[in-house]
Motif scaffolding. Structure first.
Motif, mmCIF file in Angstrom:
data_model
loop_
_atom_site.group_PDB
_atom_site.id
_atom_site.type_symbol
_atom_site.label_atom_id
_atom_site.label_comp_id
_atom_site.label_asym_id
_atom_site.label_seq_id
_atom_site.Cartn_x
_atom_site.Cartn_y
_atom_site.Cartn_z
ATOM 1 N N ARG A 46 -13.298 -10.369 -10.711
ATOM 2 C CA ARG A 46 -13.379 -8.956 -11.310
ATOM 3 C C ARG A 46 -12.231 -8.390 -10.939
ATOM 4 N NH1 ARG A 46 -19.474 -7.460 -9.548
ATOM 5 N NH2 ARG A 46 -20.564 -9.308 -10.387
ATOM 6 N N LYS A 47 -11.643 -8.478 -9.607
ATOM 7 C CA LYS A 47 -10.618 -7.562 -9.033
ATOM 8 C C LYS A 47 -9.106 -8.273 -8.917
ATOM 9 C CE LYS A 47 -13.665 -5.267 -6.138
ATOM 10 N NZ LYS A 47 -14.111 -4.781 -4.834
ATOM 11 N N GLY A 48 -9.090 -9.454 -9.575
ATOM 12 C CA GLY A 48 -7.930 -10.157 -9.473
ATOM 13 C C GLY A 48 -7.583 -10.937 -8.206
ATOM 14 N N VAL A 49 -6.337 -10.657 -7.780
ATOM 15 C CA VAL A 49 -5.794 -11.372 -6.637
ATOM 16 C C VAL A 49 -5.518 -10.349 -5.560
ATOM 17 C CG1 VAL A 49 -5.171 -13.739 -7.419
ATOM 18 C CG2 VAL A 49 -3.538 -11.883 -7.386
ATOM 19 N N ALA A 50 -5.741 -10.856 -4.262
ATOM 20 C CA ALA A 50 -5.313 -9.936 -3.253
ATOM 21 C C ALA A 50 -4.579 -10.764 -2.135
ATOM 22 C CB ALA A 50 -6.482 -9.220 -2.597
ATOM 23 N N ILE A 51 -3.560 -10.110 -1.532
ATOM 24 C CA ILE A 51 -2.920 -10.744 -0.551
ATOM 25 C C ILE A 51 -2.897 -9.719 0.971
ATOM 26 C CG2 ILE A 51 -0.530 -9.698 -0.978
ATOM 27 C CD1 ILE A 51 -0.975 -13.152 0.274
ATOM 28 N N GLU A 52 -3.248 -10.228 1.992
ATOM 29 C CA GLU A 52 -3.485 -9.549 3.277
ATOM 30 C C GLU A 52 -2.402 -10.084 4.211
ATOM 31 O OE1 GLU A 52 -6.658 -8.784 6.549
ATOM 32 O OE2 GLU A 52 -7.102 -8.044 4.470
ATOM 33 N N PHE A 53 -1.602 -9.314 4.753
ATOM 34 C CA PHE A 53 -0.721 -9.612 5.789
ATOM 35 C C PHE A 53 -1.146 -9.014 7.132
ATOM 36 C CE2 PHE A 53 2.196 -10.324 2.198
ATOM 37 C CZ PHE A 53 2.746 -11.555 2.552
ATOM 38 N N THR A 54 -0.970 -9.724 8.166
ATOM 39 C CA THR A 54 -1.666 -9.121 9.445
ATOM 40 C C THR A 54 -0.391 -9.710 10.506
ATOM 41 O OG1 THR A 54 -3.808 -9.575 9.038
ATOM 42 C CG2 THR A 54 -3.153 -9.195 11.407
ATOM 43 N N ILE A 55 0.567 -8.659 10.897
ATOM 44 C CA ILE A 55 1.665 -8.774 11.687
ATOM 45 C C ILE A 55 1.379 -8.315 13.018
ATOM 46 C CG2 ILE A 55 4.281 -8.219 11.683
ATOM 47 C CD1 ILE A 55 3.922 -7.880 8.647
ATOM 48 N N ASN A 56 1.509 -9.118 13.987
ATOM 49 C CA ASN A 56 1.398 -8.997 15.473
ATOM 50 C C ASN A 56 2.832 -8.873 16.188
ATOM 51 O OD1 ASN A 56 -1.450 -8.850 15.409
ATOM 52 N ND2 ASN A 56 -1.106 -11.390 15.445
ATOM 53 N N VAL A 57 3.088 -7.522 16.574
ATOM 54 C CA VAL A 57 4.271 -7.259 17.233
ATOM 55 C C VAL A 57 4.016 -6.930 18.652
ATOM 56 C CG1 VAL A 57 6.176 -5.680 16.965
ATOM 57 C CG2 VAL A 57 5.170 -5.732 15.097
ATOM 58 N N ILE A 76 2.247 -10.297 -3.676
ATOM 59 C CA ILE A 76 3.186 -10.573 -2.600
ATOM 60 C C ILE A 76 4.363 -9.904 -2.302
ATOM 61 C CG2 ILE A 76 4.377 -12.639 -1.606
ATOM 62 C CD1 ILE A 76 2.570 -14.316 -2.509
ATOM 63 N N ASP A 77 5.156 -9.238 -3.380
ATOM 64 C CA ASP A 77 6.396 -8.918 -3.332
ATOM 65 C C ASP A 77 6.132 -7.376 -2.800
ATOM 66 O OD1 ASP A 77 7.885 -11.070 -3.952
ATOM 67 O OD2 ASP A 77 7.890 -10.557 -6.129
ATOM 68 N N ILE A 78 5.039 -6.646 -3.542
ATOM 69 C CA ILE A 78 4.768 -5.333 -3.094
ATOM 70 C C ILE A 78 4.385 -5.344 -1.425
ATOM 71 C CG2 ILE A 78 3.093 -3.213 -3.467
ATOM 72 C CD1 ILE A 78 3.251 -4.338 -6.445
ATOM 73 N N ALA A 79 3.298 -6.089 -1.191
ATOM 74 C CA ALA A 79 3.182 -6.310 0.224
ATOM 75 C C ALA A 79 4.176 -6.445 1.299
ATOM 76 C CB ALA A 79 2.019 -7.190 0.419
ATOM 77 N N ILE A 80 5.154 -7.269 0.721
ATOM 78 C CA ILE A 80 6.225 -7.657 1.786
ATOM 79 C C ILE A 80 7.137 -6.198 1.709
ATOM 80 C CG2 ILE A 80 8.468 -8.893 1.891
ATOM 81 C CD1 ILE A 80 6.224 -10.344 3.176
ATOM 82 N N ASP A 81 7.156 -5.568 0.523
ATOM 83 C CA ASP A 81 8.111 -4.302 0.591
ATOM 84 C C ASP A 81 7.545 -3.239 1.710
ATOM 85 O OD1 ASP A 81 9.992 -5.318 -0.996
ATOM 86 O OD2 ASP A 81 9.171 -4.372 -2.998
ATOM 87 N N ARG A 82 6.047 -3.202 1.523
ATOM 88 C CA ARG A 82 5.537 -2.507 2.491
ATOM 89 C C ARG A 82 5.501 -2.623 3.860
ATOM 90 N NH1 ARG A 82 -0.321 -1.941 0.130
ATOM 91 N NH2 ARG A 82 -0.627 -0.697 1.895
ATOM 92 N N ALA A 83 5.582 -4.005 3.985
ATOM 93 C CA ALA A 83 5.560 -4.239 5.485
ATOM 94 C C ALA A 83 7.198 -4.313 6.190
ATOM 95 C CB ALA A 83 5.487 -5.967 5.529
ATOM 96 N N GLN A 84 7.969 -4.485 5.287
ATOM 97 C CA GLN A 84 9.325 -3.949 5.648
ATOM 98 C C GLN A 84 9.652 -2.736 6.026
ATOM 99 O OE1 GLN A 84 11.666 -5.640 2.347
ATOM 100 N NE2 GLN A 84 11.874 -7.844 3.140
ATOM 101 N N LYS A 85 9.075 -1.974 5.234
ATOM 102 C CA LYS A 85 9.040 -0.454 5.405
ATOM 103 C C LYS A 85 8.285 -0.064 6.775
ATOM 104 C CE LYS A 85 8.084 3.850 3.073
ATOM 105 N NZ LYS A 85 7.578 4.717 1.880
#
Length: 177
Positions: A46-57, A76-85
């Motif tokens: 129903r909702k399509g695909v989702a990607i979740e990044f968990t980054i431990n610093v 993936i591209d949108i999530a990576i842009d948000r992670a880089q920000k």
């Protein structure tokens, strides 16, 4: 840095894995101590695909980025842009607030400057002066005084009782507020 790629209800092809690995490698450009990055791709009819990044610093809170989209590559591209920000903000916060003070202290120690005397010298640099605003003045007479003095501006009351500021401009002319 440990990298974990997981697919839930979706098969991660080699192309998707390569895209994820290349995207995650771009996170190392901020020179933060990344302990691990977990990427979980999931599919829902129903909702399509989702990607979740968990980054431990190291020494900081965990950064979690979730993104839904119809296309996995776009998510993936949108999530990576948000992670880089988020990592850029963290890097800027760490480098701006901590390193400047330490660098100044190191330079002062290397120059063998007496910090107590330097602190007292800095206190002597500020000289409070009283502003003389007791009688109204004409703009022309304030202009003549400003031309003769080395001051950059003068604050005064005009004949209408309005507070005015006459100042020297960079082009040599004068401005009036």
């Amino acid at each position: 840095m440990n990298i974990s790629l997981v697919g839930r209800h979706i098969e991660l092809s080699d192309a998707i894995k390569d895209h994820l690995m290349h995207s995650i490698d771009t996170l190392s450009k901020y020179h933060l101590d990344l302990i691990s990055v977990n990427a979980v791709a999931s599919s829902n009819e129903r909702k399509g695909v989702a990607i979740e990044f968990t980054i431990n610093v190291a020494g900081k809170n965990t950064i979690v980025i979730s993104q839904r989209n119809d296309d996995l590559y776009a998510a993936i591209d949108i999530a990576i842009d948000r992670a880089q920000k988020a990592l850029r903000r963290l890097h800027d916060r760490l480098s701006d607030h901590k390193n400047e003070g330490m660098n100044e202290a190191k330079q002062a120690a290397a120059a063998k400057v007496n910090l107590h005397e330097a602190g007292e010298a800095m206190e002597d640099e500020i000289v409070p002066t009283e502003l003389v605003l007791y009688k109204p003045q004409e703009v022309a007479e304030v202009l003549e005084k400003l031309k003769e003095s080395t001051k950059v501006f003068d604050v005064f009351y005009d004949n209408d009782g309005k507070m005015r500021v006459l100042y020297k401009r960079a082009d040599g002319r004068f401005g009036l507020y």
